[in-house]
Design a protein around this motif. Structure first.
Motif, PDB file in Angstrom:
ATOM      1  N   ALA A 115      44.217  61.698  40.238  1.00 33.55           N
ATOM      2  CA  ALA A 115      43.521  60.683  41.033  1.00 33.55           C
ATOM      3  C   ALA A 115      43.017  59.600  40.089  1.00 33.55           C
ATOM      4  N   THR A 116      42.466  58.551  40.687  1.00 35.96           N
ATOM      5  CA  THR A 116      41.719  57.564  39.922  1.00 35.96           C
ATOM      6  C   THR A 116      40.259  57.997  39.918  1.00 35.96           C
ATOM      7  N   TYR A 117      39.676  58.097  38.731  1.00 36.00           N
ATOM      8  CA  TYR A 117      38.288  58.555  38.587  1.00 36.00           C
ATOM      9  C   TYR A 117      37.384  57.363  38.307  1.00 36.00           C
ATOM     10  N   LEU A 118      36.291  57.272  39.065  1.00 35.60           N
ATOM     11  CA  LEU A 118      35.363  56.154  38.956  1.00 35.60           C
ATOM     12  C   LEU A 118      33.950  56.674  38.689  1.00 35.60           C
ATOM     13  N   CYS A 119      33.199  55.932  37.880  1.00 37.36           N
ATOM     14  CA  CYS A 119      31.792  56.283  37.704  1.00 37.36           C
ATOM     15  C   CYS A 119      30.937  55.299  38.507  1.00 37.36           C
ATOM     16  N   ALA A 120      29.747  55.749  38.850  1.00 37.43           N
ATOM     17  CA  ALA A 120      28.847  54.947  39.678  1.00 37.43           C
ATOM     18  C   ALA A 120      27.414  55.165  39.221  1.00 37.43           C
ATOM     19  N   GLY A 121      26.560  54.156  39.414  1.00 40.82           N
ATOM     20  CA  GLY A 121      25.174  54.259  38.986  1.00 40.82           C
ATOM     21  C   GLY A 121      24.202  53.713  40.010  1.00 40.82           C
ATOM     22  N   ASP A 122      23.005  54.322  40.047  1.00 42.04           N
ATOM     23  CA  ASP A 122      21.904  53.901  40.915  1.00 42.04           C
ATOM     24  C   ASP A 122      22.201  54.137  42.393  1.00 42.04           C
ATOM     25  N   SER A 123      21.851  55.340  42.858  1.00 39.20           N
ATOM     26  CA  SER A 123      22.089  55.626  44.275  1.00 39.20           C
ATOM     27  C   SER A 123      21.096  54.858  45.149  1.00 39.20           C
ATOM     28  N   TRP A 124      21.586  54.456  46.306  1.00 42.66           N
ATOM     29  CA  TRP A 124      20.750  53.676  47.237  1.00 42.66           C
ATOM     30  C   TRP A 124      19.508  54.477  47.664  1.00 42.66           C
ATOM     31  N   SER A 125      19.667  55.793  47.778  1.00 35.90           N
ATOM     32  CA  SER A 125      18.594  56.636  48.312  1.00 35.90           C
ATOM     33  C   SER A 125      17.645  57.135  47.223  1.00 35.90           C
ATOM     34  N   ASN A 126      17.940  56.787  45.951  1.00 37.15           N
ATOM     35  CA  ASN A 126      17.167  57.309  44.815  1.00 37.15           C
ATOM     36  C   ASN A 126      17.310  58.815  44.651  1.00 37.15           C
ATOM     37  N   GLU A 127      18.297  59.395  45.334  1.00 37.54           N
ATOM     38  CA  GLU A 127      18.527  60.829  45.236  1.00 37.54           C
ATOM     39  C   GLU A 127      20.016  61.078  44.984  1.00 37.54           C
ATOM     40  N   ALA A 128      20.328  62.299  44.559  1.00 38.06           N
ATOM     41  CA  ALA A 128      21.717  62.671  44.345  1.00 38.06           C
ATOM     42  C   ALA A 128      22.471  62.613  45.671  1.00 38.06           C
ATOM     43  N   THR A 129      23.620  62.000  45.656  1.00 39.28           N
ATOM     44  CA  THR A 129      24.441  61.948  46.852  1.00 39.28           C
ATOM     45  C   THR A 129      25.906  61.920  46.450  1.00 39.28           C
ATOM     46  N   MET A 130      26.744  62.567  47.251  1.00 43.02           N
ATOM     47  CA  MET A 130      28.189  62.542  47.062  1.00 43.02           C
ATOM     48  C   MET A 130      28.823  61.432  47.897  1.00 43.02           C
ATOM     49  N   GLU A 131      28.010  60.684  48.622  1.00 49.57           N
ATOM     50  CA  GLU A 131      28.523  59.552  49.374  1.00 49.57           C
ATOM     51  C   GLU A 131      28.633  58.355  48.435  1.00 49.57           C
ATOM     52  N   PRO A 132      29.581  57.445  48.663  1.00 53.79           N
ATOM     53  CA  PRO A 132      29.763  56.288  47.758  1.00 53.79           C
ATOM     54  C   PRO A 132      28.700  55.219  47.971  1.00 53.79           C
ATOM     55  N   GLU A 133      27.443  55.623  47.892  1.00 53.71           N
ATOM     56  CA  GLU A 133      26.311  54.736  48.152  1.00 53.71           C
ATOM     57  C   GLU A 133      25.556  54.496  46.848  1.00 53.71           C
ATOM     58  N   TYR A 134      26.230  53.761  45.948  1.00 55.33           N
ATOM     59  CA  TYR A 134      25.690  53.433  44.644  1.00 55.33           C
ATOM     60  C   TYR A 134      25.822  51.943  44.406  1.00 55.33           C
ATOM     61  N   ASN A 135      24.931  51.403  43.584  1.00 53.97           N
ATOM     62  CA  ASN A 135      24.917  49.967  43.352  1.00 53.97           C
ATOM     63  C   ASN A 135      26.014  49.490  42.404  1.00 53.97           C
ATOM     64  N   PHE A 136      26.308  50.285  41.386  1.00 58.27           N
ATOM     65  CA  PHE A 136      27.203  49.812  40.328  1.00 58.27           C
ATOM     66  C   PHE A 136      28.404  50.741  40.205  1.00 58.27           C
ATOM     67  N   TRP A 137      29.567  50.149  39.957  1.00 52.85           N
ATOM     68  CA  TRP A 137      30.824  50.897  39.894  1.00 52.85           C
ATOM     69  C   TRP A 137      31.686  50.416  38.735  1.00 52.85           C
ATOM     70  N   GLY A 138      32.547  51.318  38.282  1.00 53.73           N
ATOM     71  CA  GLY A 138      33.604  50.934  37.369  1.00 53.73           C
ATOM     72  C   GLY A 138      34.904  50.778  38.127  1.00 53.73           C
ATOM     73  N   PRO A 139      35.927  50.215  37.489  1.00 52.14           N
ATOM     74  CA  PRO A 139      37.226  50.007  38.144  1.00 52.14           C
ATOM     75  C   PRO A 139      38.050  51.284  38.248  1.00 52.14           C
ATOM     76  N   GLY A 140      37.733  52.286  37.428  1.00 52.08           N
ATOM     77  CA  GLY A 140      38.446  53.554  37.489  1.00 52.08           C
ATOM     78  C   GLY A 140      39.397  53.762  36.336  1.00 52.08           C
ATOM     79  N   THR A 141      39.688  55.030  36.079  1.00 51.76           N
ATOM     80  CA  THR A 141      40.670  55.418  35.071  1.00 51.76           C
ATOM     81  C   THR A 141      41.572  56.478  35.687  1.00 51.76           C
ATOM     82  N   GLN A 142      42.859  56.404  35.421  1.00 58.20           N
ATOM     83  CA  GLN A 142      43.828  57.272  36.072  1.00 58.20           C
ATOM     84  C   GLN A 142      43.956  58.601  35.329  1.00 58.20           C
ATOM     85  N   VAL A 143      43.940  59.679  36.090  1.00 58.10           N
ATOM     86  CA  VAL A 143      44.196  61.021  35.566  1.00 58.10           C
ATOM     87  C   VAL A 143      45.401  61.582  36.301  1.00 58.10           C
TER      88      VAL A 143
END
Length: 124
Positions: free
Chosen positions: A92-120
């Motif tokens: 898959a393409t793996y992406l990192c994300a930072g700063d969740s909207w809820s200020n809590e851990a979430t597996m939903e894509p609800e983060y402020n900052f993203w990378g473009p991804g790296t392929q694995v």
């Protein structure tokens, strides 16, 4: 605006390992709450797989638990994902994300900052 940048992707055989890294474009940035790794299979939505928050608590998706480890080096301002015992379905393409909207851990894509991804790619 902070941009995250992933590295470390590549091709590996099933059973192999890879370590992904994620760094911010702005050296003064680090997450105020949680950072996460997502992956995206072709034609599908982003899937949350691992989260780490500032208190050190980590959360994993069931299908990577025991195989993947999320960690961070706050001094180097780098987020890591150590992946072991890789399977073809981890491709898959793996992406990192930072700063969740809820200020809590979430597996939903609800983060402020993203990378473009790296392929694995994992071959059988």
């Amino acid at each position: 605006h902070v941009q995250l940048m992933e590295s470390g992707g590549g091709s590996v055989q099933a059973g192999g390992s890879l370590r992904l890294s994620c760094e911010p474009s702005d050296e003064s940035y680090w997450s105020t709450n949680c950072m996460a790794w997502f992956r995206r299979h072709p034609g599908k939505d982003r899937e949350g797989i691992a989260v780490i928050c500032n208190d050190g608590v980590t959360t994993y998706a069931d299908d990577v638990k025991g195989r993947f480890t999320i960690s961070e080096d706050k001094f180097k301002k780098t987020l890591y994902l150590q992946m072991t015992n890789l399977k073809p379905e981890d491709s898959a393409t793996y992406l990192c994300a930072g700063d969740s909207w809820s200020n809590e851990a979430t597996m939903e894509p609800e983060y402020n900052f993203w990378g473009p991804g790296t392929q694995v790619t994992v071959s059988s």
